[in-house]
Motif scaffolding. Structure first.
Motif, PDB file in Angstrom:
ATOM      1  N   THR A 266       0.865  -1.185   0.000  1.00 37.00           N
ATOM      2  CA  THR A 266       0.000   0.000   0.000  1.00 37.00           C
ATOM      3  C   THR A 266       0.895   1.226   0.000  1.00 37.00           C
ATOM      4  O   THR A 266       1.675   1.430   0.925  1.00 37.00           O
ATOM      5  CB  THR A 266      -0.899   0.006   1.251  1.00 37.00           C
ATOM      6  N   MET A 267       0.815   2.019  -1.080  1.00 37.06           N
ATOM      7  CA  MET A 267       1.694   3.188  -1.168  1.00 37.06           C
ATOM      8  C   MET A 267       0.979   4.400  -0.603  1.00 37.06           C
ATOM      9  O   MET A 267       0.064   4.931  -1.226  1.00 37.06           O
ATOM     10  CB  MET A 267       2.076   3.453  -2.618  1.00 37.06           C
ATOM     11  N   PRO A 268       1.390   4.848   0.591  1.00 34.45           N
ATOM     12  CA  PRO A 268       0.696   5.960   1.245  1.00 34.45           C
ATOM     13  C   PRO A 268       0.757   7.222   0.387  1.00 34.45           C
ATOM     14  O   PRO A 268       1.758   7.462  -0.292  1.00 34.45           O
ATOM     15  CB  PRO A 268       1.481   6.166   2.540  1.00 34.45           C
ATOM     16  N   ASN A 269      -0.308   8.011   0.433  1.00 31.06           N
ATOM     17  CA  ASN A 269      -0.352   9.320  -0.247  1.00 31.06           C
ATOM     18  C   ASN A 269      -0.111   9.225  -1.750  1.00 31.06           C
ATOM     19  O   ASN A 269       0.554  10.066  -2.338  1.00 31.06           O
ATOM     20  CB  ASN A 269       0.667  10.295   0.356  1.00 31.06           C
ATOM     21  N   PHE A 270      -0.610   8.163  -2.356  1.00 27.27           N
ATOM     22  CA  PHE A 270      -0.452   8.030  -3.797  1.00 27.27           C
ATOM     23  C   PHE A 270      -1.656   7.272  -4.355  1.00 27.27           C
ATOM     24  O   PHE A 270      -2.056   6.240  -3.818  1.00 27.27           O
ATOM     25  CB  PHE A 270       0.852   7.273  -4.122  1.00 27.27           C
ATOM     26  N   GLY A 271      -2.268   7.830  -5.399  1.00 25.14           N
ATOM     27  CA  GLY A 271      -3.414   7.172  -6.022  1.00 25.14           C
ATOM     28  C   GLY A 271      -3.253   7.156  -7.533  1.00 25.14           C
ATOM     29  O   GLY A 271      -2.540   7.988  -8.096  1.00 25.14           O
ATOM     30  N   ILE A 272      -3.873   6.177  -8.192  1.00 26.14           N
ATOM     31  CA  ILE A 272      -3.806   6.097  -9.655  1.00 26.14           C
ATOM     32  C   ILE A 272      -5.232   6.077 -10.189  1.00 26.14           C
ATOM     33  O   ILE A 272      -6.067   5.292  -9.709  1.00 26.14           O
ATOM     34  CB  ILE A 272      -3.088   4.813 -10.124  1.00 26.14           C
ATOM     35  N   VAL A 273      -5.525   6.960 -11.172  1.00 28.57           N
ATOM     36  CA  VAL A 273      -6.872   6.991 -11.735  1.00 28.57           C
ATOM     37  C   VAL A 273      -6.958   5.994 -12.887  1.00 28.57           C
ATOM     38  O   VAL A 273      -6.694   6.312 -14.044  1.00 28.57           O
ATOM     39  CB  VAL A 273      -7.229   8.412 -12.230  1.00 28.57           C
ATOM     40  N   THR A 274      -7.260   4.759 -12.552  1.00 28.36           N
ATOM     41  CA  THR A 274      -7.463   3.730 -13.577  1.00 28.36           C
ATOM     42  C   THR A 274      -8.177   2.543 -12.937  1.00 28.36           C
ATOM     43  O   THR A 274      -8.314   2.479 -11.708  1.00 28.36           O
ATOM     44  CB  THR A 274      -6.114   3.284 -14.194  1.00 28.36           C
ATOM     45  N   ASP A 275      -8.607   1.607 -13.765  1.00 32.26           N
ATOM     46  CA  ASP A 275      -9.289   0.428 -13.236  1.00 32.26           C
ATOM     47  C   ASP A 275      -8.254  -0.575 -12.723  1.00 32.26           C
ATOM     48  O   ASP A 275      -7.063  -0.427 -12.945  1.00 32.26           O
ATOM     49  CB  ASP A 275     -10.120  -0.234 -14.339  1.00 32.26           C
ATOM     50  N   GLU A 276      -8.772  -1.614 -12.083  1.00 31.42           N
ATOM     51  CA  GLU A 276      -7.882  -2.683 -11.648  1.00 31.42           C
ATOM     52  C   GLU A 276      -7.120  -3.218 -12.851  1.00 31.42           C
ATOM     53  O   GLU A 276      -7.688  -3.357 -13.936  1.00 31.42           O
ATOM     54  CB  GLU A 276      -8.702  -3.825 -11.039  1.00 31.42           C
ATOM     55  N   THR A 277      -5.849  -3.483 -12.659  1.00 35.50           N
ATOM     56  CA  THR A 277      -5.017  -3.975 -13.757  1.00 35.50           C
ATOM     57  C   THR A 277      -4.235  -5.174 -13.241  1.00 35.50           C
ATOM     58  O   THR A 277      -3.657  -5.114 -12.156  1.00 35.50           O
ATOM     59  CB  THR A 277      -4.032  -2.872 -14.213  1.00 35.50           C
ATOM     60  N   VAL A 278      -4.250  -6.261 -14.003  1.00 32.78           N
ATOM     61  CA  VAL A 278      -3.605  -7.490 -13.527  1.00 32.78           C
ATOM     62  C   VAL A 278      -2.610  -8.019 -14.560  1.00 32.78           C
ATOM     63  O   VAL A 278      -2.925  -8.111 -15.744  1.00 32.78           O
ATOM     64  CB  VAL A 278      -4.663  -8.588 -13.237  1.00 32.78           C
ATOM     65  N   TYR A 279      -1.427  -8.326 -14.086  1.00 36.82           N
ATOM     66  CA  TYR A 279      -0.412  -8.955 -14.934  1.00 36.82           C
ATOM     67  C   TYR A 279      -0.198 -10.371 -14.428  1.00 36.82           C
ATOM     68  O   TYR A 279      -0.043 -10.597 -13.229  1.00 36.82           O
ATOM     69  CB  TYR A 279       0.912  -8.178 -14.859  1.00 36.82           C
ATOM     70  N   THR A 280      -0.221 -11.341 -15.346  1.00 34.54           N
ATOM     71  CA  THR A 280      -0.010 -12.740 -14.962  1.00 34.54           C
ATOM     72  C   THR A 280       1.030 -13.388 -15.871  1.00 34.54           C
ATOM     73  O   THR A 280       0.964 -13.233 -17.090  1.00 34.54           O
ATOM     74  CB  THR A 280      -1.321 -13.548 -15.088  1.00 34.54           C
ATOM     75  N   LEU A 281       1.974 -14.079 -15.261  1.00 34.62           N
ATOM     76  CA  LEU A 281       2.970 -14.843 -16.017  1.00 34.62           C
ATOM     77  C   LEU A 281       2.787 -16.320 -15.668  1.00 34.62           C
ATOM     78  O   LEU A 281       2.930 -16.709 -14.506  1.00 34.62           O
ATOM     79  CB  LEU A 281       4.387 -14.376 -15.647  1.00 34.62           C
ATOM     80  N   ASP A 282       2.438 -17.104 -16.677  1.00 27.98           N
ATOM     81  CA  ASP A 282       2.283 -18.543 -16.477  1.00 27.98           C
ATOM     82  C   ASP A 282       3.671 -19.185 -16.542  1.00 27.98           C
ATOM     83  O   ASP A 282       4.302 -19.207 -17.604  1.00 27.98           O
ATOM     84  CB  ASP A 282       1.377 -19.110 -17.581  1.00 27.98           C
ATOM     85  N   LEU A 283       4.162 -19.686 -15.398  1.00 32.35           N
ATOM     86  CA  LEU A 283       5.535 -20.184 -15.345  1.00 32.35           C
ATOM     87  C   LEU A 283       5.715 -21.517 -16.055  1.00 32.35           C
ATOM     88  O   LEU A 283       6.827 -21.933 -16.349  1.00 32.35           O
ATOM     89  CB  LEU A 283       5.983 -20.306 -13.880  1.00 32.35           C
ATOM     90  N   LYS A 284       4.591 -22.198 -16.341  1.00 29.39           N
ATOM     91  CA  LYS A 284       4.702 -23.495 -17.023  1.00 29.39           C
ATOM     92  C   LYS A 284       5.032 -23.329 -18.496  1.00 29.39           C
ATOM     93  O   LYS A 284       5.750 -24.122 -19.074  1.00 29.39           O
ATOM     94  CB  LYS A 284       3.419 -24.309 -16.838  1.00 29.39           C
ATOM     95  N   ASN A 285       4.476 -22.285 -19.120  1.00 28.03           N
ATOM     96  CA  ASN A 285       4.717 -22.132 -20.564  1.00 28.03           C
ATOM     97  C   ASN A 285       5.278 -20.767 -20.951  1.00 28.03           C
ATOM     98  O   ASN A 285       5.553 -20.511 -22.122  1.00 28.03           O
ATOM     99  CB  ASN A 285       3.421 -22.402 -21.346  1.00 28.03           C
TER     100      ASN A 285
END
Ligand SMILES: [Zn+2]
Length: 292
Positions: A266-285
């Motif tokens: 949790t970064m205090p005193n900092f906000g980003i105006v955007t929707d939830e964003t998710v990055y996923t790396l599949d380690l199997k492939n």
């Protein structure tokens, strides 16, 4: 998606210097990360690489999390073990050694001055020892045969006063005595992910961002621990993940490493105006994707 995220600005996102920028792995390459961005100066990049990123690679909980996925991650697991400390017993004598870059445990001497040698290298080492002591070609061949045909777990006398023993039971166990994973790693990943989401806004002189940059530059473990919380997940997939969870009210990120290790930043005193964003790396492939 491409491995490299393009970056337009010329300044380092951590120290803000305009030194030439270098390619940075958001999740360290040493633990399987593939996503990169050219937004760190050489000094910051190498300071992180030889600092908390290097120790994170050997962190016991990280290696254990990788091992939970079994042989599908064998190559990555082996890479993580390089440099890790293992303990091994030979009768009453113990040794503690580090896994070599080429894999396997090295030759080392025990307290009784005997030499422990990996089995597949034993013949070469014996030959050179016998050679050095001036043993004739004929005696040398005989000695090697005596060693090859000799019984296990018993002292075998060769030429020139050299005695050998073919150890049978000598299991090696990881000591898991390395340092725990640094909270700085999660903070760095979250901050770099924030940069990818918000672009040049990451350079803003807001207090919250200034504070994070200071912690990273000083590698201040204590301060990082104040804003990073750790969780663990029992059932998890073989993935690395980074998510921006929204502003609550400060920007919150979740980092998952090998699925099992979870960190909330949790970064205090900092906000980003955007929707939830998710990055996923599949380690199997090796597939990776960013979803908003
Ligand atoms: Zn820098």
């Amino acid at each position: 998606m491409n491995n490299e995220i393009l970056w337009q600005d010329k300044r380092c996102i951590v120290c803000l210097s305009e030194e030439s920028l270098t390619v940075e792995h958001i999740i360290p390459k040493s633990i399987g990360g593939v996503l990169t961005c050219r937004f760190l100066c050489k000094a910051c990049n190498s300071r992180f690489g030889s600092g908390f990123e290097a120790t994170a690679k050997l962190a016991p909980e990280l290696r254990i999390a990788a091992l939970k996925h079994g042989s599908v991650l064998a190559e990555l697991q082996n890479n993580l073990e390089v440099g890790a400390t293992y303990e091994q017993s030979f009768g009453n004598i113990k040794r503690s050694v580090k896994v070599r870059k080429s894999g396997g445990l090295p030759t080392s001497s025990l307290d009784d001055n005997s030499l422990i040698v990996p089995q597949n290298e034993a013949e070469g080492i014996l030959r050179s020892m016998l050679n050095k002591r001036g043993v004739t070609e004929c005696d040398l061949g005989e000695s090697i045969d005596r060693w090859k045909d000799g019984p296990i777990n018993q002292i075998i006398e060769l030429s020139a006063g050299i005695v050998v023993r073919k150890w049978q039971e000598h299991p090696a166990k990881p000591s898991f005595s390395e340092s725990a994973i640094s909270t700085l790693l999660s903070l760095k990943i979250a901050y770099e992910f924030a940069a990818i989401i918000c672009g040049s806004a990451i350079y803003a002189k807001e207090e919250g961002l200034q504070n994070v940059r200071k912690i990273l530059i000083e590698q201040d473990e204590e301060q990082a621990a104040n804003i990073v919380q750790r969780y663990s997940a029992d059932r998890a997939e073989a993935i690395h993940g980074i998510a921006f969870m929204g502003n609550k009210p400060s920007a919150q990120f979740q980092i998952r490493l090998f699925g099992h290790l979870a960190f909330v930043v949790t970064m205090p005193n900092f906000g980003i105006v955007t929707d939830e964003t998710v990055y996923t790396l599949d380690l199997k492939n090796g597939d990776h994707f960013l979803t908003r």
